[in-house]
Design a protein around this motif. Structure first.
Motif, PDB file in Angstrom:
ATOM      1  N   ARG A 111       9.792 -75.131  13.741  1.00 51.32           N
ATOM      2  CA  ARG A 111      11.000 -74.909  12.942  1.00 51.32           C
ATOM      3  C   ARG A 111      10.793 -75.165  11.455  1.00 51.32           C
ATOM      4  O   ARG A 111      11.664 -74.852  10.652  1.00 51.32           O
ATOM      5  N   SER A 112       9.629 -75.719  11.099  1.00 53.25           N
ATOM      6  CA  SER A 112       9.375 -76.047   9.692  1.00 53.25           C
ATOM      7  C   SER A 112       8.611 -74.952   8.944  1.00 53.25           C
ATOM      8  O   SER A 112       8.796 -74.771   7.744  1.00 53.25           O
ATOM      9  N   ILE A 113       7.732 -74.240   9.649  1.00 55.29           N
ATOM     10  CA  ILE A 113       6.950 -73.181   8.997  1.00 55.29           C
ATOM     11  C   ILE A 113       7.838 -71.949   8.811  1.00 55.29           C
ATOM     12  O   ILE A 113       8.444 -71.477   9.779  1.00 55.29           O
TER      13      ILE A 113
ATOM     14  N   TYR B 288       9.477 -69.578  16.048  1.00 56.68           N
ATOM     15  CA  TYR B 288      10.412 -70.175  15.096  1.00 56.68           C
ATOM     16  C   TYR B 288      11.744 -70.484  15.793  1.00 56.68           C
ATOM     17  O   TYR B 288      12.304 -71.578  15.646  1.00 56.68           O
ATOM     18  N   GLY B 289      12.227 -69.528  16.567  1.00 62.63           N
ATOM     19  CA  GLY B 289      13.478 -69.729  17.296  1.00 62.63           C
ATOM     20  C   GLY B 289      13.362 -70.819  18.350  1.00 62.63           C
ATOM     21  O   GLY B 289      14.312 -71.574  18.576  1.00 62.63           O
ATOM     22  N   ALA B 290      12.179 -70.924  18.987  1.00 56.80           N
ATOM     23  CA  ALA B 290      11.966 -71.939  20.021  1.00 56.80           C
ATOM     24  C   ALA B 290      12.114 -73.340  19.447  1.00 56.80           C
ATOM     25  O   ALA B 290      12.697 -74.231  20.078  1.00 56.80           O
ATOM     26  N   GLY B 291      11.580 -73.542  18.235  1.00 55.99           N
ATOM     27  CA  GLY B 291      11.699 -74.846  17.590  1.00 55.99           C
ATOM     28  C   GLY B 291      13.151 -75.221  17.359  1.00 55.99           C
ATOM     29  O   GLY B 291      13.568 -76.354  17.630  1.00 55.99           O
ATOM     30  N   HIS B 292      13.937 -74.256  16.882  1.00 57.74           N
ATOM     31  CA  HIS B 292      15.349 -74.526  16.599  1.00 57.74           C
ATOM     32  C   HIS B 292      16.164 -74.678  17.887  1.00 57.74           C
ATOM     33  O   HIS B 292      17.047 -75.544  17.960  1.00 57.74           O
TER      34      HIS B 292
ATOM     35  N   LEU C  83      12.712 -69.334  26.599  1.00 52.03           N
ATOM     36  CA  LEU C  83      11.828 -69.986  27.569  1.00 52.03           C
ATOM     37  C   LEU C  83      11.075 -71.161  26.954  1.00 52.03           C
ATOM     38  O   LEU C  83      11.041 -72.261  27.516  1.00 52.03           O
ATOM     39  N   LEU C  84      10.470 -70.917  25.800  1.00 50.89           N
ATOM     40  CA  LEU C  84       9.680 -71.967  25.162  1.00 50.89           C
ATOM     41  C   LEU C  84      10.572 -73.079  24.610  1.00 50.89           C
ATOM     42  O   LEU C  84      10.221 -74.263  24.665  1.00 50.89           O
ATOM     43  N   GLY C  85      11.730 -72.706  24.074  1.00 52.15           N
ATOM     44  CA  GLY C  85      12.651 -73.703  23.538  1.00 52.15           C
ATOM     45  C   GLY C  85      13.123 -74.669  24.612  1.00 52.15           C
ATOM     46  O   GLY C  85      13.187 -75.879  24.380  1.00 52.15           O
ATOM     47  N   ILE C  86      13.444 -74.148  25.799  1.00 48.62           N
ATOM     48  CA  ILE C  86      13.869 -75.006  26.911  1.00 48.62           C
ATOM     49  C   ILE C  86      12.730 -75.930  27.345  1.00 48.62           C
ATOM     50  O   ILE C  86      12.944 -77.123  27.602  1.00 48.62           O
TER      51      ILE C  86
ATOM     52  N   ARG D 290       8.527 -83.441  20.164  1.00 45.52           N
ATOM     53  CA  ARG D 290       9.138 -83.462  18.831  1.00 45.52           C
ATOM     54  C   ARG D 290       8.197 -82.900  17.783  1.00 45.52           C
ATOM     55  O   ARG D 290       8.621 -82.224  16.841  1.00 45.52           O
ATOM     56  N   GLY D 291       6.896 -83.164  17.956  1.00 46.22           N
ATOM     57  CA  GLY D 291       5.908 -82.645  17.010  1.00 46.22           C
ATOM     58  C   GLY D 291       5.825 -81.129  17.049  1.00 46.22           C
ATOM     59  O   GLY D 291       5.807 -80.464  16.005  1.00 46.22           O
ATOM     60  N   VAL D 292       5.775 -80.573  18.260  1.00 48.02           N
ATOM     61  CA  VAL D 292       5.730 -79.118  18.414  1.00 48.02           C
ATOM     62  C   VAL D 292       6.999 -78.484  17.845  1.00 48.02           C
ATOM     63  O   VAL D 292       6.943 -77.469  17.139  1.00 48.02           O
ATOM     64  N   CYS D 293       8.131 -79.084  18.154  1.00 50.76           N
ATOM     65  CA  CYS D 293       9.418 -78.594  17.649  1.00 50.76           C
ATOM     66  C   CYS D 293       9.427 -78.586  16.120  1.00 50.76           C
ATOM     67  O   CYS D 293       9.854 -77.611  15.495  1.00 50.76           O
TER      68      CYS D 293
END
Length: 235
Positions: free
Chosen positions: A72-74, A106-110, A44-47, A65-68
């Motif tokens: 995905r970086s932490i 973490y998964g949402a970022g990716h 949901l969050l990734g979309i 892009r910043g949130v992503c």
């Protein structure tokens, strides 16, 4: 005979005695809940983040892009610790929910990166007026197509999120890994406990891959039917 006897002893001590089977079954459920929760949050969050990342206005896309990038970086463990000890420190929120949330972020970022890349590749082939119209059907048409084009990457991400559930013990959640480690310490058969936990995770991975194999076949079948229809119209 001694070797076989040791195997039966290990099975009895680690999987049966002291109600071990009940603890393992409960731990499997905890792990499954964490994984499913993480998958739902990531989906949901990734979309939603991918929508921001592909938005026409640069300020909005920059925020996306910043949130992503942050999610995905932490490292997952640090993300979970931040949620557990800082943001929800002292709250009554279950460790299982916090664990699922941490892995899900973490998964949402990716996932957002996977979807946005697929969408942007398609947008590059279109003119501006078409791209503007697609924003209105982003969730109903664009996202499903992007997910279809990225099935392999999404499968790999889901398996990765499942594997990250093994760190749940760091915030005192009795997941499968934590319970099997405790049983191994109690029975003095640590290798057997670790090996059994590894087998259960491999079984879960096989199930996920099997599900995605069915999805891929259905998608291929649907695309073949679509192509056949288009060929018939061309005639």
């Amino acid at each position: 005979m001694g070797f076989i006897s040791n195997i039966f002893n290990a099975i009895s001590e680690n999987l049966i005695s002291g109600g071990a089977y009940y603890l393992i079954a409960k731990a499997v459920m905890v792990t499954a809940v964490i994984a499913v929760l993480a998958w739902v949050i990531a989906g949901l969050l990734g979309i939603a983040i991918s929508y921001l990342m592909t938005y026409e206005k640069k300020i909005v896309s920059a925020v996306g892009r910043g949130v992503c990038f942050v999610f995905r970086s932490i490292p997952v463990l640090l993300l979970v610790w931040l949620l557990y000890y800082c943001f929800f420190g002292g709250s009554t929120l279950s460790g299982i929910i916090i664990m699922g949330l941490g892995i899900g972020l973490y998964g949402a970022g990716h996932l957002a990166e996977i979807i946005s890349r697929s969408v942007q590749r398609e947008q590059e082939k279109m003119n501006k007026s078409v791209r503007n119209r697609l924003e209105k059907v982003y969730f109903s048409m664009v996202v499903p197509q992007a997910l279809e084009d990225s099935v392999f990457q999404i499968k790999r991400l889901m398996i990765q999120l499942l594997q990250w559930t093994t760190i749940a013990g760091y915030i005192s959640v009795n997941d499968l890994t934590e319970v099997m480690y405790g049983i191994g310490q109690r029975t003095m058969y640590p290798f057997f406990s670790i090996f059994f936990a590894a087998i259960l995770y491999m079984i879960a991975t096989v199930i996920i891959e099997w599900i995605f194999k069915i999805i891929e076949k259905k998608l291929k079948s649907a695309n073949d039917k679509k192509e056949n229809k288009e060929k018939m119209y061309e005639r």
